[in-house]
Design a protein around this motif. Structure first.
Motif, PDB file in Angstrom:
ATOM      1  N   THR A 152      83.685  53.381  -9.592  1.00  0.00           N
ATOM      2  CA  THR A 152      84.170  52.084  -9.123  1.00  0.00           C
ATOM      3  C   THR A 152      83.281  51.476  -8.046  1.00  0.00           C
ATOM      4  O   THR A 152      83.311  50.269  -7.819  1.00  0.00           O
ATOM      5  CB  THR A 152      85.596  52.202  -8.553  1.00  0.00           C
ATOM      6  N   ARG A 153      82.515  52.295  -7.353  1.00  0.00           N
ATOM      7  CA  ARG A 153      81.696  51.747  -6.281  1.00  0.00           C
ATOM      8  C   ARG A 153      80.436  52.601  -6.119  1.00  0.00           C
ATOM      9  O   ARG A 153      80.241  53.584  -6.826  1.00  0.00           O
ATOM     10  CB  ARG A 153      82.463  51.689  -4.957  1.00  0.00           C
ATOM     11  N   ASN A 154      79.604  52.213  -5.175  1.00  0.00           N
ATOM     12  CA  ASN A 154      78.400  52.983  -4.884  1.00  0.00           C
ATOM     13  C   ASN A 154      78.259  53.086  -3.380  1.00  0.00           C
ATOM     14  O   ASN A 154      78.984  52.441  -2.617  1.00  0.00           O
ATOM     15  CB  ASN A 154      77.171  52.318  -5.515  1.00  0.00           C
ATOM     16  N   PRO A 179      81.742  59.334  -1.785  1.00  0.00           N
ATOM     17  CA  PRO A 179      82.064  57.932  -1.559  1.00  0.00           C
ATOM     18  C   PRO A 179      82.053  57.066  -2.819  1.00  0.00           C
ATOM     19  O   PRO A 179      82.229  55.849  -2.724  1.00  0.00           O
ATOM     20  CB  PRO A 179      80.916  57.494  -0.655  1.00  0.00           C
ATOM     21  N   LEU A 180      81.850  57.612  -4.024  1.00  0.00           N
ATOM     22  CA  LEU A 180      81.596  56.783  -5.207  1.00  0.00           C
ATOM     23  C   LEU A 180      82.846  56.249  -5.894  1.00  0.00           C
ATOM     24  O   LEU A 180      82.751  55.382  -6.755  1.00  0.00           O
ATOM     25  CB  LEU A 180      80.762  57.575  -6.231  1.00  0.00           C
ATOM     26  N   GLY A 181      84.015  56.744  -5.530  1.00  0.00           N
ATOM     27  CA  GLY A 181      85.237  56.218  -6.132  1.00  0.00           C
ATOM     28  C   GLY A 181      85.572  56.869  -7.467  1.00  0.00           C
ATOM     29  O   GLY A 181      85.010  57.880  -7.871  1.00  0.00           O
ATOM     30  N   GLN A 182      86.496  56.248  -8.160  1.00  0.00           N
ATOM     31  CA  GLN A 182      87.026  56.771  -9.412  1.00  0.00           C
ATOM     32  C   GLN A 182      86.027  56.631 -10.556  1.00  0.00           C
ATOM     33  O   GLN A 182      85.187  55.729 -10.566  1.00  0.00           O
ATOM     34  CB  GLN A 182      88.322  56.013  -9.770  1.00  0.00           C
ATOM     35  N   ARG A 183      86.134  57.524 -11.531  1.00  0.00           N
ATOM     36  CA  ARG A 183      85.331  57.399 -12.749  1.00  0.00           C
ATOM     37  C   ARG A 183      85.919  56.306 -13.632  1.00  0.00           C
ATOM     38  O   ARG A 183      87.123  56.301 -13.906  1.00  0.00           O
ATOM     39  CB  ARG A 183      85.295  58.721 -13.518  1.00  0.00           C
ATOM     40  N   GLY A 238      93.838  49.753 -13.614  1.00  0.00           N
ATOM     41  CA  GLY A 238      93.001  50.535 -12.725  1.00  0.00           C
ATOM     42  C   GLY A 238      93.415  51.964 -12.474  1.00  0.00           C
ATOM     43  O   GLY A 238      92.836  52.630 -11.624  1.00  0.00           O
ATOM     44  N   TYR A 239      94.413  52.474 -13.193  1.00  0.00           N
ATOM     45  CA  TYR A 239      94.747  53.876 -13.002  1.00  0.00           C
ATOM     46  C   TYR A 239      94.369  54.679 -14.250  1.00  0.00           C
ATOM     47  O   TYR A 239      94.107  54.115 -15.317  1.00  0.00           O
ATOM     48  CB  TYR A 239      96.221  54.078 -12.633  1.00  0.00           C
ATOM     49  N   GLY A 240      94.314  55.979 -14.110  1.00  0.00           N
ATOM     50  CA  GLY A 240      93.819  56.822 -15.177  1.00  0.00           C
ATOM     51  C   GLY A 240      94.598  56.699 -16.473  1.00  0.00           C
ATOM     52  O   GLY A 240      95.831  56.697 -16.477  1.00  0.00           O
ATOM     53  N   ASN A 250      85.633  43.329 -14.757  1.00  0.00           N
ATOM     54  CA  ASN A 250      84.325  43.879 -15.072  1.00  0.00           C
ATOM     55  C   ASN A 250      84.427  45.301 -15.602  1.00  0.00           C
ATOM     56  O   ASN A 250      83.730  45.685 -16.530  1.00  0.00           O
ATOM     57  CB  ASN A 250      83.421  43.859 -13.837  1.00  0.00           C
ATOM     58  N   LEU A 251      85.305  46.096 -15.006  1.00  0.00           N
ATOM     59  CA  LEU A 251      85.418  47.486 -15.415  1.00  0.00           C
ATOM     60  C   LEU A 251      85.925  47.623 -16.837  1.00  0.00           C
ATOM     61  O   LEU A 251      85.632  48.598 -17.523  1.00  0.00           O
ATOM     62  CB  LEU A 251      86.362  48.239 -14.466  1.00  0.00           C
TER      63      LEU A 251
END
Length: 269
Positions: free
Chosen positions: A256-258, A182-186, A229-231, A55-56
């Motif tokens: 990555t999350r909410n 808590p929102l995770g990675q951009r 999934g890494y920068g 999805n990302l």
């Protein structure tokens, strides 16, 4: 199991007991050369469900005929002409002018001239256009709006710039621990130019060998992470100094999350 994989298993167990962020461990293992399938096997039930890289890396905008894909294999990047109308751009610039403050950086590198623009946090503005843009941007990407940061506006006057940087947070650093809770990675950056800059102010991606001149209402969108999934270091970009005129942009970063999913990302021992 070979020696290298066994060492990663030990590393994972040690950091799991230390209470480290699960997403950060995924990114560090992937950047260390561990295939994503092996990472999932190592982490088992603790693999964070928020990290759905299919999805990302495949937003719905890919299937939109009005979106132009930038010709590069090093990153996913798209241009959307006329994403905002001239009137909308004018309204947002007026809102920004009432609340601009000096821009900051997530980690100081000792260079006071690294980022010299001014910033406005549009979520502090009560105008309905802010909520409309928030929803529209999320709908174009096909992501939930609450998996993102509030829209931020930046203004650059003559001579102002933001030197070469990436938008993702560096795993294994204090920056990552502080800014991903808590929102995770951009994941994705969604930027819209609000005016035509007379001269200068280009957004330059040196690793991709592409540069974009600010054009009113045009959106520039790119994915900050690789498919693992890494920068993606190839997304390094430089908001070049304005030579003549001024430059207004808005930016929205997806994560990555909410907070609604935060409990699902905690460590299960």
């Amino acid at each position: 199991m070979d020696t290298k994989q066994a060492s990663w298993v030990d590393w994972y167990k040690e950091n799991l007991l230390r209470g480290c962020f699960l997403e950060e461990m995924v990114q560090l293992m992937c950047s260390g050369g561990v295939p994503l399938a092996d990472v999932k096997n190592i982490m088992g039930k603790n693999y964070p469900s928020s990290l759905d890289f299919n999805n990302l890396t495949n937003p719905t905008l890919i299937n939109n005929s009005s979106v132009l894909k930038v010709n590069t294999k090093k990153a996913q990047m798209y241009i959307i002409d006329n994403f905002m109308s001239s009137h909308e751009c004018n309204v947002v610039m007026s809102l920004m002018d009432t609340a601009l403050v000096p821009s900051t950086v997530t980690v100081s590198n000792g260079d006071d001239a690294f980022r010299t623009s001014k910033t406005c946090y549009l979520n502090n503005q009560s105008h309905p256009i802010v909520a409309e843009l928030d929803v529209r941007i999320a709908q174009v990407l096909g992501f939930a709006s609450f998996n993102s940061e509030a829209i931020q506006g930046q203004k650059y006057d003559v001579g102002q710039e933001f030197k070469a940087h990436t938008d993702f947070f560096k795993p294994g650093t204090p920056e990552y621990s502080y800014f991903t809770n808590p929102l995770g990675q951009r994941t994705w950056s969604f930027m819209v130019y609000l005016n035509d800059t007379e001269e200068g102010g280009e957004t330059d991606f040196p690793e991709l060998d592409v540069s974009f001149k600010p054009r009113k209402g045009v959106a520039l969108v790119w994915n900050n992470l690789t498919a693992q999934g890494y920068g993606n270091e190839a997304t390094l970009h430089h908001a070049k100094p304005v030579i003549k005129g001024e430059k207004y942009v808005i930016t929205k970063w997806f994560r990555t999350r909410n907070e609604l999913l935060w409990n699902q990302c905690r460590v299960e021992v």
